[in-house]
Design a protein around this motif. Structure first.
Motif, PDB file in Angstrom:
ATOM      1  N   LEU A 159       0.822  -1.207   0.000  1.00 48.37           N
ATOM      2  CA  LEU A 159       0.000   0.000   0.000  1.00 48.37           C
ATOM      3  C   LEU A 159       0.858   1.261   0.000  1.00 48.37           C
ATOM      4  CD1 LEU A 159      -2.882  -0.963   2.426  1.00 48.37           C
ATOM      5  CD2 LEU A 159      -3.032  -0.531  -0.022  1.00 48.37           C
ATOM      6  N   LEU A 160       2.006   1.190   0.670  1.00 51.68           N
ATOM      7  CA  LEU A 160       2.866   2.373   0.773  1.00 51.68           C
ATOM      8  C   LEU A 160       3.742   2.560  -0.465  1.00 51.68           C
ATOM      9  CD1 LEU A 160       4.078   2.174   4.468  1.00 51.68           C
ATOM     10  CD2 LEU A 160       2.523   3.858   3.473  1.00 51.68           C
ATOM     11  N   ALA A 161       3.959   1.488  -1.196  1.00 46.33           N
ATOM     12  CA  ALA A 161       4.941   1.495  -2.282  1.00 46.33           C
ATOM     13  C   ALA A 161       4.767   2.608  -3.326  1.00 46.33           C
ATOM     14  CB  ALA A 161       4.972   0.143  -2.967  1.00 46.33           C
ATOM     15  N   PRO A 162       3.541   2.880  -3.814  1.00 45.49           N
ATOM     16  CA  PRO A 162       3.442   3.889  -4.877  1.00 45.49           C
ATOM     17  C   PRO A 162       4.023   5.228  -4.455  1.00 45.49           C
ATOM     18  CG  PRO A 162       1.355   2.757  -4.580  1.00 45.49           C
ATOM     19  CD  PRO A 162       2.254   2.317  -3.469  1.00 45.49           C
ATOM     20  N   GLY A 163       3.858   5.613  -3.181  1.00 50.81           N
ATOM     21  CA  GLY A 163       4.396   6.873  -2.688  1.00 50.81           C
ATOM     22  C   GLY A 163       5.906   6.912  -2.838  1.00 50.81           C
ATOM     23  N   TYR A 164       6.554   5.803  -2.490  1.00 52.01           N
ATOM     24  CA  TYR A 164       8.012   5.768  -2.594  1.00 52.01           C
ATOM     25  C   TYR A 164       8.461   5.821  -4.036  1.00 52.01           C
ATOM     26  CZ  TYR A 164       8.495   5.083   2.332  1.00 52.01           C
ATOM     27  OH  TYR A 164       8.481   5.288   3.672  1.00 52.01           O
ATOM     28  N   ALA A 165       7.735   5.136  -4.897  1.00 50.32           N
ATOM     29  CA  ALA A 165       8.103   5.120  -6.303  1.00 50.32           C
ATOM     30  C   ALA A 165       8.054   6.542  -6.855  1.00 50.32           C
ATOM     31  CB  ALA A 165       7.165   4.215  -7.083  1.00 50.32           C
ATOM     32  N   LEU A 166       7.009   7.288  -6.496  1.00 50.00           N
ATOM     33  CA  LEU A 166       6.859   8.661  -6.974  1.00 50.00           C
ATOM     34  C   LEU A 166       7.996   9.524  -6.463  1.00 50.00           C
ATOM     35  CD1 LEU A 166       3.143   9.729  -6.731  1.00 50.00           C
ATOM     36  CD2 LEU A 166       4.621   9.699  -8.726  1.00 50.00           C
ATOM     37  N   ALA A 167       8.309   9.346  -5.165  1.00 50.69           N
ATOM     38  CA  ALA A 167       9.318  10.181  -4.534  1.00 50.69           C
ATOM     39  C   ALA A 167      10.688   9.968  -5.166  1.00 50.69           C
ATOM     40  CB  ALA A 167       9.390   9.890  -3.046  1.00 50.69           C
ATOM     41  N   ALA A 168      10.907   8.791  -5.737  1.00 51.22           N
ATOM     42  CA  ALA A 168      12.223   8.486  -6.262  1.00 51.22           C
ATOM     43  C   ALA A 168      12.370   8.808  -7.752  1.00 51.22           C
ATOM     44  CB  ALA A 168      12.541   7.010  -6.029  1.00 51.22           C
ATOM     45  N   GLY A 169      11.377   9.503  -8.319  1.00 50.17           N
ATOM     46  CA  GLY A 169      11.401   9.801  -9.751  1.00 50.17           C
ATOM     47  C   GLY A 169      12.644  10.570 -10.164  1.00 50.17           C
ATOM     48  N   GLY A 170      13.116  10.381 -11.387  1.00 49.12           N
ATOM     49  CA  GLY A 170      14.331  11.043 -11.856  1.00 49.12           C
ATOM     50  C   GLY A 170      14.105  12.532 -12.077  1.00 49.12           C
ATOM     51  N   SER A 171      15.191  13.307 -12.241  1.00 51.01           N
ATOM     52  CA  SER A 171      14.981  14.718 -12.476  1.00 51.01           C
ATOM     53  C   SER A 171      16.043  15.232 -13.424  1.00 51.01           C
ATOM     54  CB  SER A 171      15.023  15.492 -11.172  1.00 51.01           C
ATOM     55  OG  SER A 171      16.347  15.864 -10.893  1.00 51.01           O
ATOM     56  N   SER A 172      15.742  16.371 -14.053  1.00 52.20           N
ATOM     57  CA  SER A 172      16.678  16.901 -15.029  1.00 52.20           C
ATOM     58  C   SER A 172      17.311  18.185 -14.511  1.00 52.20           C
ATOM     59  CB  SER A 172      15.917  17.180 -16.320  1.00 52.20           C
ATOM     60  OG  SER A 172      14.877  18.079 -16.030  1.00 52.20           O
ATOM     61  N   PHE A 173      17.340  18.362 -13.206  1.00 52.25           N
ATOM     62  CA  PHE A 173      17.890  19.595 -12.658  1.00 52.25           C
ATOM     63  C   PHE A 173      19.411  19.550 -12.583  1.00 52.25           C
ATOM     64  CE2 PHE A 173      13.556  19.600 -10.867  1.00 52.25           C
ATOM     65  CZ  PHE A 173      13.141  20.803 -11.374  1.00 52.25           C
ATOM     66  N   LEU A 174      20.020  20.741 -12.670  1.00 54.09           N
ATOM     67  CA  LEU A 174      21.483  20.829 -12.619  1.00 54.09           C
ATOM     68  C   LEU A 174      22.032  20.446 -11.255  1.00 54.09           C
ATOM     69  CD1 LEU A 174      22.800  24.084 -14.332  1.00 54.09           C
ATOM     70  CD2 LEU A 174      23.117  21.715 -15.032  1.00 54.09           C
ATOM     71  N   PHE A 175      21.339  20.909 -10.211  1.00 55.44           N
ATOM     72  CA  PHE A 175      21.840  20.649  -8.862  1.00 55.44           C
ATOM     73  C   PHE A 175      20.911  19.736  -8.085  1.00 55.44           C
ATOM     74  CE2 PHE A 175      23.665  24.696 -10.111  1.00 55.44           C
ATOM     75  CZ  PHE A 175      25.001  24.497  -9.794  1.00 55.44           C
ATOM     76  N   LYS A 176      21.504  18.889  -7.291  1.00 58.72           N
ATOM     77  CA  LYS A 176      20.710  17.994  -6.465  1.00 58.72           C
ATOM     78  C   LYS A 176      20.246  18.776  -5.243  1.00 58.72           C
ATOM     79  CE  LYS A 176      21.073  13.515  -4.196  1.00 58.72           C
ATOM     80  NZ  LYS A 176      20.192  13.944  -3.153  1.00 58.72           N
ATOM     81  N   THR A 177      18.965  18.727  -4.982  1.00 54.27           N
ATOM     82  CA  THR A 177      18.428  19.464  -3.837  1.00 54.27           C
ATOM     83  C   THR A 177      18.805  18.760  -2.541  1.00 54.27           C
ATOM     84  OG1 THR A 177      16.534  19.834  -5.269  1.00 54.27           O
ATOM     85  CG2 THR A 177      16.304  20.534  -2.976  1.00 54.27           C
ATOM     86  N   PRO A 178      19.358  19.517  -1.583  1.00 54.75           N
ATOM     87  CA  PRO A 178      19.642  18.872  -0.297  1.00 54.75           C
ATOM     88  C   PRO A 178      18.333  18.539   0.406  1.00 54.75           C
ATOM     89  CG  PRO A 178      20.150  21.218  -0.214  1.00 54.75           C
ATOM     90  CD  PRO A 178      19.703  20.926  -1.606  1.00 54.75           C
TER      91      PRO A 178
END
Ligand code: HEC
Length: 251
Positions: free
Chosen positions: A14-33
């Motif tokens: 039940l919790l899994a979809p939330g984690y999957a969304l949170a781990a989505g890739g990004s195209s930003f230059l800097f990684k947000t702390p």
């Protein structure tokens, strides 16, 4: 025991979809702390930057000073001394210093209200926005931004950060025109008052404040959540003790 495993598995599914969304890739230059919108000290530091550097042009009308003080657990006096401009009133929203018409004339676009900007743009976008202002002689305001191309907002934090120039992907591979080259990084060409590390922390605090502002109920929700869980836990203990008590004679 088997049941317990089944239940745990179900909960994880039940919790899994939330984690999957949170781990989505990004195209930003800097990684947000890591942004912790319940970190009151960070919110307070961010609020200070916000009041000092942003309210000249932007409003945050849905955010009242009193609300910030209450959420952060600080007194009206401290709030007024540290986090408010002298003309502002404690019970008012964070209003803007300049007239909208003037702003439109100066910048071509009115600076938007920032109350819920974190929900519209997201924390990664905001963090990168403040990390990617750069000198650009070809732009009318001498500044550009790799996250918001041809932005009309000046680089208001330059004093703190200094000035950067973009680093392009292999320059030889790309055409002559600046506009189309792909930016892959930033290089500091003039130092500011803060070291790069301090500046990153300042931006993190500022974004923390903006995320909090977009969802001020978050702090309360965490506190309530703790007590709800504590209650459920105590309740579980009592039910378990009762169950044992009831079944004792039957077994
Ligand atoms: C001198 C005036 C001025 C100041 C000071 C200023 N801004 Fe802006 N800001 C603007 C203008 C004008 C725009 C609109 C830019 C555009 O649409 O091209 C803007 C746009 C933005 C946006 C993008 C909004 C969107 O379209 O999603 C954000 C986020 C933002 N500002 C945050 C801030 C923060 C945070 C501060 C303080 C650190 C700040 N601004 C200080 C003038 C200002």
């Amino acid at each position: 025991m088997n049941k317990l495993i089944k239940k745990t598995a179900l909960l994880l599914i039940l919790l899994a979809p939330g984690y999957a969304l949170a781990a989505g890739g990004s195209s930003f230059l800097f990684k947000t702390p890591n942004i912790d919108e319940t970190d009151k000290a960070a919110i307070q530091r961010g609020a200070r930057v916000f009041v000092n550097y942003c309210l000249t042009c932007h409003s945050a009308e849905y955010m009242r000073y009193k609300r910030v003080a209450d959420d952060l657990g600080i007194s009206e006096e401290i709030m007024k001394k540290n986090l408010m401009n002298p003309a502002d009133k404690f019970h008012d929203g964070m209003t803007v210093a300049i007239e909208e018409d003037d702003a439109k004339r100066w910048f071509g676009v009115p600076p938007p209200d920032l109350s819920v900007i974190s929900r519209a743009r997201g924390r990664d976008w905001l963090y990168n926005y403040f990390m990617t202002f750069y000198k650009d002689e070809s732009s009318p305001i001498g500044v550009n931004n790799a996250t918001f191309k041809d932005v009309a907002m000046p680089n208001v934090l330059w004093e703190l950060q200094g000035w950067q120039e973009p680093v392009y992907a292999d320059a030889a591979e790309h055409g002559e025109s600046d506009g189309d080259k792909q930016i892959v990084g930033m290089k500091l060409v003039e130092t500011g008052k803060l070291t790069p590390k301090e500046y990153q922390q300042t931006v993190r605090d500022l974004v923390t404040y903006m995320v909090y502002m977009g969802e001020p109920a978050e702090l309360k929700r965490h506190e309530i959540g703790f007590w709800v869980l504590a209650f459920l836990f105590v309740f579980l203990m009592i039910s378990y003790a009762l169950k044992r008590e009831y079944w004792k004679d039957i077994h």
